[in-house]
Motif scaffolding. Structure first.
Motif, mmCIF file in Angstrom:
data_model
loop_
_atom_site.group_PDB
_atom_site.id
_atom_site.type_symbol
_atom_site.label_atom_id
_atom_site.label_comp_id
_atom_site.label_asym_id
_atom_site.label_seq_id
_atom_site.Cartn_x
_atom_site.Cartn_y
_atom_site.Cartn_z
ATOM 1 N N GLY A 167 32.506 77.586 39.165
ATOM 2 C CA GLY A 167 31.607 76.468 38.089
ATOM 3 C C GLY A 167 30.206 76.121 38.665
ATOM 4 O O GLY A 167 30.278 76.499 40.112
ATOM 5 N N GLY A 168 29.623 75.771 38.624
ATOM 6 C CA GLY A 168 28.091 75.678 38.068
ATOM 7 C C GLY A 168 27.323 75.322 37.215
ATOM 8 O O GLY A 168 27.571 75.183 36.214
ATOM 9 N N LEU A 169 26.038 75.607 38.043
ATOM 10 C CA LEU A 169 24.653 74.677 36.627
ATOM 11 C C LEU A 169 23.937 75.612 36.411
ATOM 12 O O LEU A 169 23.696 76.903 37.172
ATOM 13 C CB LEU A 169 23.961 73.559 38.050
ATOM 14 N N VAL A 170 24.296 76.176 34.777
ATOM 15 C CA VAL A 170 22.734 77.069 34.608
ATOM 16 C C VAL A 170 22.474 76.260 33.449
ATOM 17 O O VAL A 170 22.788 75.652 33.112
ATOM 18 C CB VAL A 170 24.596 77.912 34.485
ATOM 19 N N GLN A 171 21.599 77.404 33.369
ATOM 20 C CA GLN A 171 20.699 76.976 31.804
ATOM 21 C C GLN A 171 21.289 77.359 30.718
ATOM 22 O O GLN A 171 21.756 78.334 30.869
ATOM 23 C CB GLN A 171 19.348 77.561 32.091
ATOM 24 N N ALA A 172 21.119 76.647 29.404
ATOM 25 C CA ALA A 172 21.752 76.737 28.102
ATOM 26 C C ALA A 172 21.039 78.189 27.865
ATOM 27 O O ALA A 172 19.786 78.905 28.465
ATOM 28 C CB ALA A 172 21.132 75.825 26.939
ATOM 29 N N ALA A 178 31.345 70.564 30.814
ATOM 30 C CA ALA A 178 32.441 69.619 31.014
ATOM 31 C C ALA A 178 32.927 70.288 32.693
ATOM 32 O O ALA A 178 32.901 71.521 32.944
ATOM 33 C CB ALA A 178 33.194 70.261 30.403
ATOM 34 N N VAL A 179 34.124 69.744 33.117
ATOM 35 C CA VAL A 179 35.309 70.212 33.791
ATOM 36 C C VAL A 179 36.719 71.236 33.354
ATOM 37 O O VAL A 179 37.147 70.848 32.865
ATOM 38 C CB VAL A 179 36.228 69.082 35.137
ATOM 39 N N TYR A 180 36.050 72.336 33.804
ATOM 40 C CA TYR A 180 37.547 73.330 33.715
ATOM 41 C C TYR A 180 38.327 73.443 34.295
ATOM 42 O O TYR A 180 38.351 73.615 35.333
ATOM 43 C CB TYR A 180 36.560 74.691 33.677
ATOM 44 N N TYR A 181 39.643 73.606 34.082
ATOM 45 C CA TYR A 181 41.064 73.909 34.367
ATOM 46 C C TYR A 181 41.541 74.568 33.986
ATOM 47 O O TYR A 181 41.773 75.554 32.732
ATOM 48 C CB TYR A 181 41.899 72.081 34.419
ATOM 49 N N GLY A 225 41.044 72.196 38.684
ATOM 50 C CA GLY A 225 38.958 72.012 38.103
ATOM 51 C C GLY A 225 38.664 71.912 39.026
ATOM 52 O O GLY A 225 37.602 71.983 39.949
ATOM 53 N N THR A 226 36.933 73.182 37.931
ATOM 54 C CA THR A 226 35.862 73.070 38.185
ATOM 55 C C THR A 226 34.763 72.493 37.244
ATOM 56 O O THR A 226 34.964 73.533 36.422
ATOM 57 C CB THR A 226 35.607 74.724 38.612
ATOM 58 N N ALA A 227 33.688 72.573 38.149
ATOM 59 C CA ALA A 227 33.237 71.770 36.973
ATOM 60 C C ALA A 227 31.877 72.450 36.503
ATOM 61 O O ALA A 227 30.638 73.372 37.637
ATOM 62 C CB ALA A 227 31.940 70.066 38.066
#
Length: 117
Positions: free
Chosen positions: A9-14, A91-94, A110-112
């Motif tokens: 998970g992490g931060l990504v641009q649209a 979201a948080v992905y599980y 979960g990973t955000a």
């Protein structure tokens, strides 16, 4: 003892991409359904993608054509390739696993995933 550990998970641009991975241990997962759910703030947890032990694949309508689930039974892993990410995918992905759809469900922690517009 079944354990599911997510990563990626992490931060990504649209419009960007992320790949989530889940490492499973404690069972022979070739006979288990495995997949991914997500939960956004204030919303219920929802199915994103599922790959059954019988190789049936299901996707939420909102991710069809953008997300791809894969699993490697030899390595006890299930992955989710997410392309063309949208802010509503945040979201948080599980990670999820269940023995032949009849046993108890197991969940990772979960990973955000954060998608900036």
């Amino acid at each position: 003892q079944v354990q599911l550990v997510e990563s990626g998970g992490g931060l990504v641009q649209a419009g960007g991409s992320l790949r989530l991975s889940c490492a499973a241990s404690g069972a022979i997962f070739s006979t288990w359904d495995m997949g991914w759910y997500r939960q956004a703030p204030g919303k219920q947890r929802e199915l994103v993608a599922l790959r059954t032990s019988g190789f049936t694949t299901m996707y939420a309508d909102s991710v069809k054509g953008r997300f791809t689930i894969s699993r490697d039974n030899a390595k006890n892993t299930v992955s989710l390739q997410m392309n063309s990410l949208k802010p509503e995918d945040m979201a948080v992905y599980y990670c999820y696993a269940r023995y032949m759809a009849v046993g108890p469900a197991y969940w990772g922690k979960g990973t955000a995933v954060t998608v900036s517009s």
